[in-house]
Design a protein around this motif. Structure first.
Motif, PDB file in Angstrom:
ATOM      1  N   VAL A 436       0.878  -1.166   0.000  1.00 26.51           N
ATOM      2  CA  VAL A 436       0.000   0.000   0.000  1.00 26.51           C
ATOM      3  C   VAL A 436       0.918   1.220   0.000  1.00 26.51           C
ATOM      4  CG1 VAL A 436      -1.720   1.323   1.279  1.00 26.51           C
ATOM      5  CG2 VAL A 436      -1.849  -1.170   1.236  1.00 26.51           C
ATOM      6  N   TYR A 437       0.876   1.975  -1.086  1.00 25.28           N
ATOM      7  CA  TYR A 437       1.763   3.136  -1.242  1.00 25.28           C
ATOM      8  C   TYR A 437       0.937   4.414  -1.070  1.00 25.28           C
ATOM      9  CZ  TYR A 437       4.655   6.711  -3.496  1.00 25.28           C
ATOM     10  OH  TYR A 437       5.356   7.860  -3.776  1.00 25.28           O
ATOM     11  N   ARG A 438       1.395   5.266  -0.152  1.00 26.60           N
ATOM     12  CA  ARG A 438       0.756   6.567   0.007  1.00 26.60           C
ATOM     13  C   ARG A 438       1.825   7.656   0.020  1.00 26.60           C
ATOM     14  NH1 ARG A 438      -3.797   8.386   3.735  1.00 26.60           N
ATOM     15  NH2 ARG A 438      -3.578  10.006   2.149  1.00 26.60           N
ATOM     16  N   ALA A 439       1.481   8.790  -0.592  1.00 31.61           N
ATOM     17  CA  ALA A 439       2.406   9.917  -0.612  1.00 31.61           C
ATOM     18  C   ALA A 439       1.617  11.207  -0.397  1.00 31.61           C
ATOM     19  CB  ALA A 439       3.162   9.978  -1.936  1.00 31.61           C
ATOM     20  N   MET A 440       2.303  12.209   0.065  1.00 32.29           N
ATOM     21  CA  MET A 440       1.640  13.464   0.413  1.00 32.29           C
ATOM     22  C   MET A 440       1.193  14.192  -0.846  1.00 32.29           C
ATOM     23  SD  MET A 440       4.312  14.573   3.421  1.00 32.29           S
ATOM     24  CE  MET A 440       3.221  15.305   4.631  1.00 32.29           C
ATOM     25  N   GLY A 441      -0.110  14.499  -0.901  1.00 33.41           N
ATOM     26  CA  GLY A 441      -0.643  15.246  -2.026  1.00 33.41           C
ATOM     27  C   GLY A 441      -0.937  14.411  -3.257  1.00 33.41           C
ATOM     28  N   ARG A 442      -0.986  13.081  -3.119  1.00 31.12           N
ATOM     29  CA  ARG A 442      -1.230  12.192  -4.269  1.00 31.12           C
ATOM     30  C   ARG A 442      -2.452  11.310  -4.029  1.00 31.12           C
ATOM     31  NH1 ARG A 442       4.035   9.876  -7.106  1.00 31.12           N
ATOM     32  NH2 ARG A 442       2.662  10.349  -8.872  1.00 31.12           N
ATOM     33  N   PRO A 443      -3.097  10.873  -5.093  1.00 34.59           N
ATOM     34  CA  PRO A 443      -4.250   9.986  -4.930  1.00 34.59           C
ATOM     35  C   PRO A 443      -3.844   8.701  -4.206  1.00 34.59           C
ATOM     36  CG  PRO A 443      -4.114  10.812  -7.187  1.00 34.59           C
ATOM     37  CD  PRO A 443      -2.836  11.202  -6.505  1.00 34.59           C
ATOM     38  N   ARG A 444      -4.812   8.073  -3.564  1.00 35.96           N
ATOM     39  CA  ARG A 444      -4.523   6.867  -2.794  1.00 35.96           C
ATOM     40  C   ARG A 444      -4.193   5.670  -3.690  1.00 35.96           C
ATOM     41  NH1 ARG A 444      -6.257   6.483   2.657  1.00 35.96           N
ATOM     42  NH2 ARG A 444      -6.928   8.487   3.484  1.00 35.96           N
ATOM     43  N   SER A 445      -4.604   5.700  -4.929  1.00 36.50           N
ATOM     44  CA  SER A 445      -4.331   4.551  -5.809  1.00 36.50           C
ATOM     45  C   SER A 445      -4.124   5.016  -7.235  1.00 36.50           C
ATOM     46  CB  SER A 445      -5.507   3.564  -5.760  1.00 36.50           C
ATOM     47  OG  SER A 445      -6.699   4.184  -6.167  1.00 36.50           O
TER      48      SER A 445
END
Length: 445
Positions: A436-445
């Motif tokens: 599960v990759y999450r980054a600040m200011g980016r869509p969840r998928s």
């Protein structure tokens, strides 16, 4: 007769400047008041990590086999005063404890120690970042206390950690604040090689030279906080700040540099410089001109808290108690071991204080991190740091981290959740490996 140069203060700035001046062909004498630092530099070693600096130093330090012998170090003010035609003052100007203002005590002490010993013509050159108006005050000090014909010039530094050697030998600009043609001629002689190589030579008065560094850092800080503010909006609107930054970066009036959203800036310069700039503007009665910098600072600090909240959400949304958190990165930026005001360590420390079991790994900043945050856990590799982790936080964008094998790390963690606090990892690669990759200011998928 060739100019002889001294460098007063052999920290990050001073050690780099001294080695670079020797590389340019000058006889150089560096001074510091810390005997251990003098011993280390005299052996050709540096007390910090900076790519290429130790090699440059070893090429010139006297007593090292094969060196030019043009560079020596001392703790004697008398020796420095007798030796030098040009004295560069490179001491630290930290933020005052409990205040925004700049602490000028090291600069004042250096000038006070040097001035009475200057019995022959000399040029004293300030390179430290100081509040505007300092140069005029220090010029008066030299006039009152120096027995010889001594002038002052101000020559701000623009070093980027990780690129300091190249920035000194091939600067993108050289700014000199002077009050006489003689001082300008002397500095043109000092910097003749980089100027011949194309570096612009900008001549100003004292106040402008002092303002250039703080203005430049304030602009860069503003640009970073702007894209981080856009990341907050993107998260609310389900937009992608990376694509937004790419699109606006193609506008040549804006440019792509410093538009990577993340957990914000840190280090020993940007945070304290913008705060000191605000404090000095207030003293001058121009505080309204810089009120925007308060929001720049606020946005920057808010990003750290936001990463903590993302990590809390990743481990279940409740408490960090009993949760293992791996933090990749301790230095405030890659290619440096500097952990001063590091966003990565700040996030790690906050999670630890809230009950998380935090393990940190950084390619170069481990020793400094341990000194600053001894209660955190530390590992000798990224793989060891993530072992058993409920969430992995990528907080300093080292090349080593970008090249990690997410499948190998995935076999070691408890939960394959990675939070990219620098928007530097490849989301496709990590998601294909089951993360599960999450980054600040980016869509969840």
């Amino acid at each position: 007769m060739a100019l002889r140069i001294t460098v007063i203060g052999t920290g990050y700035l001073g050690a780099t400047h001294a080695a670079a001046m020797a590389e340019l062909g000058f006889e150089v004498l560096g001074l510091d008041v810390v005997p251990e630092k003098i011993a280390m530099l005299s052996a050709g070693r540096v007390p910090m990590y900076e790519p290429g600096l130790e090699e440059l130093l070893s090429r010139h330090v006297a007593g090292i086999e094969g060196s030019t012998g043009r560079l020596r170090f001392t703790d004697s003010w008398e020796q420095v005063a007798e030796f030098g035609d040009v004295h560069f003052v490179c001491v630290n100007t930290p933020q005052k404890h409990g205040e925004y203002a700049c602490d000028m005590s090291y600069v004042d002490a250096a000038f006070s120690a040097l001035a009475p010993l200057l019995t022959r013509p000399a040029l004293v050159v300030g390179k430290s970042t100081v509040p505007v108006g300092s140069a005029a005050r220090l010029a008066r000090l030299l006039a009152e206390r120096a027995p010889g014909d001594v002038e002052l010039a101000w020559n701000p530094e623009f070093l980027r950690e990780g690129f300091a050697v190249d920035d000194t030998l091939h600067p993108d600009r050289i700014v000199v604040g002077v009050e006489s043609e003689r001082a300008e001629r002397t500095l043109r002689e000092v910097y003749a090689t980089p100027v011949a190589g194309g570096s612009p030579f900008v001549v100003t008065d004292f106040p402008t030279a002092e303002l250039v560094k703080t203005a430049a850092n304030s602009f860069l800080a503003t640009k970073i906080s702007f894209i981080n503010a856009m990341a907050e909006v993107c998260e609310a609107a389900d937009g992608d700040v990376v694509k937004l930054a790419e699109a606006i970066g193609h506008d040549e009036r804006i440019g792509a540099k410093f538009l990577r959203a993340g957990i914000g800036f840190g280090g020993g310069c940007l945070p304290k410089d913008i705060r000191a700039f605000m404090a000095r503007a207030g003293e001058l009665g121009a505080d309204q001109a810089l009120t925007f910098l308060r929001e720049v600072d606020s946005i920057n600090m808010r990003r750290r808290g936001h990463m903590v909240e993302l990590a809390r959400e990743a481990v279940g949304g409740g408490s960090f108690l009993g949760k293992r958190v791996a933090v990749l990165g301790a230095a405030f930026k890659p290619d440096s071991d500097d952990v001063r005001d590091s966003p990565a360590l700040n996030v790690a420390g906050q999670i630890h204080l809230q009950g998380g079991q935090v393990t940190v790994y950084d390619p170069k900043g481990m020793a400094n991190a341990r000194g600053l945050f001894p209660t955190l856990g530390y590992a000798d590799s990224a793989l060891a740091a993530v072992r058993g982790a409920d969430v992995v936080l990528h907080l300093t964008e080292w090349r080593e981290f970008r090249e990690l094998d997410p499948a190998e790390l995935g076999a070691a963690v408890t939960n394959r959740i990675v939070l990219d606090g620098r928007n530097a990892l490849d989301p496709v690669k990590w998601r294909e490996a089951g993360w599960v990759y999450r980054a600040m200011g980016r869509p969840r998928s």
